[in-house]
Enzyme design. Sequence first.
Site, PDB file in Angstrom:
ATOM      1  N   GLU A  42     -14.991  -3.293   6.260  1.00 52.91           N
ATOM      2  CA  GLU A  42     -16.321  -3.113   5.530  1.00 52.91           C
ATOM      3  C   GLU A  42     -17.530  -4.165   5.255  1.00 52.91           C
ATOM      4  OE1 GLU A  42     -15.131  -1.464   1.704  1.00 52.91           O
ATOM      5  OE2 GLU A  42     -14.273   0.355   2.691  1.00 52.91           O
TER       6      GLU A  42
ATOM      7  N   GLU B  97      -8.634   6.056   8.207  1.00 52.85           N
ATOM      8  CA  GLU B  97      -8.348   6.451   6.829  1.00 52.85           C
ATOM      9  C   GLU B  97      -8.939   8.064   6.361  1.00 52.85           C
ATOM     10  OE1 GLU B  97     -10.063   3.803   3.959  1.00 52.85           O
ATOM     11  OE2 GLU B  97      -9.487   2.185   5.360  1.00 52.85           O
TER      12      GLU B  97
HETATM   13  C1  GLA Z   1     -11.628   1.914   1.734  1.00 50.19           C
HETATM   14  C2  GLA Z   1     -10.334   0.998   1.703  1.00 50.19           C
HETATM   15  C3  GLA Z   1      -9.096   1.592   1.720  1.00 50.19           C
HETATM   16  C4  GLA Z   1      -8.817   2.499   0.164  1.00 50.19           C
HETATM   17  C5  GLA Z   1     -10.132   3.307   0.112  1.00 50.19           C
HETATM   18  C6  GLA Z   1     -10.095   4.074  -1.090  1.00 50.19           C
HETATM   19  O1  GLA Z   1     -11.721   2.825   2.379  1.00 50.19           O
HETATM   20  O2  GLA Z   1     -10.512   0.405   2.918  1.00 50.19           O
HETATM   21  O3  GLA Z   1      -8.040   0.778   1.518  1.00 50.19           O
HETATM   22  O4  GLA Z   1      -9.033   1.309  -0.553  1.00 50.19           O
HETATM   23  O5  GLA Z   1     -11.399   2.583   0.235  1.00 50.19           O
HETATM   24  O6  GLA Z   1      -8.817   4.263  -1.489  1.00 50.19           O
END
Ligand code: GLA
Length: 388
Positions: free
Chosen positions: A183, A293
């Site tokens: 991020e 994710e």
């Molecule tokens: C982001 C992070 C993850 C997790 C999500 C929410 O996507 O990369 O590690 O913390 O937020 O759970």
Amino acid sequence: MLKVLRKPLISGLALALLLPAGMNTSAAETTKNEQSPSALTVPSIAERYKKSFTIGAAVEPYQLQGTDAQVLKRHYNSIVAENIMKPINIQPEEGKFNFEEADKIVKFAKENGMDIRFHNLVWHSQVPEWFFLDENGKPMVDETDANQRAKNKKLLLKRLETHIKTIVKRYKDDVKSWDVVNEVIDDSPQNERGLRESAWYKITGDEYIKVAFETAKRYAAKDAKLYINDYNTEVTPKRTYLYNLVKDMLAQGVPIDGVGHQSHIQIGWPSLQDTEDSINMFADLGLDNQITELDLSLYGWPPRPAFPTYADITADRLQAQAAKYDALFQLYEKLGDKISNVTFWGIADNHTWLDDRAKQYNDGVGKDAPFVFDPEYNVKPAYWAIMD
Ligand code: GLA
């Protein structure tokens, strides 16, 4: 295409109605518990996609046993820690590395022949404060003196190097994919490159990104891959900022192998076209793509007032979710030579960070259900949709 959905397995209520008269509740419970959840009897998702990419799940250490572990072994051939490999858990105090919980995941993965994704080496969140304090305990971001700022930058980059070197050396032989930075692009950027103005950025500019990749490269296995991971990578302007950053870094020789697309998405967003364009853009730079994710929320964002959450989830929502999963996995499969892994941000609907988010914005009302297995580990319409 979304085909006819198989009948759900018998529910607990239906089972109770079928029990012989006189059978007491505890006997009924025993019978119910003896029945395997359907996730344990249906074909493996990892097997279904083995020609295209590996299939992963994010886990907490407590999920390495019981039904969670059985589902993991059957359906997933890759694993990632949901939290315990993040900086705050691995090095909560300077020099005090805590590998106990992380080791459990690595051990489980090795015993079961699963690939390991490491998440993450650098992030602005879930990172301990000590990284950003100078030798006198003063926040580095507040420093105005140019000499001291230069010293702080050096110290922070040194700490970063130590953090990465220690972890990567330990798991060199185990980890196949590293989320090196997480991020680093902002959705509402304050600067023309779209870089997130985190403490990392305020103290080092973009150098922390370079140092992170270079250090990881120095200590990782030769065939390990290094990723830059982010959310909303499908949409502009964020994907453009990410693209420009990666292109620029590659031109400077920074060893980035791929882009991690977090893919915290919803039934109606983002579009498949944007998703496809984004994968193609990064593949055209010679990079790998991983879906890191994935969870497909039933709700829109922001949830209220336009998208309230529901106390009960209706069948039509699950069908709509299945249709989106169907189209998405068809797309992933079509782009299979540009995507090496698809990881769900959980195993089944009984454990998802989205529940907290749904509740937070809706006065505590709402349960999300972003995966293909329900809270009891039975298959949902979405499971059959991706298995066709
Ligand atoms: C982001 C992070 C993850 C997790 C999500 C929410 O996507 O990369 O590690 O913390 O937020 O759970």
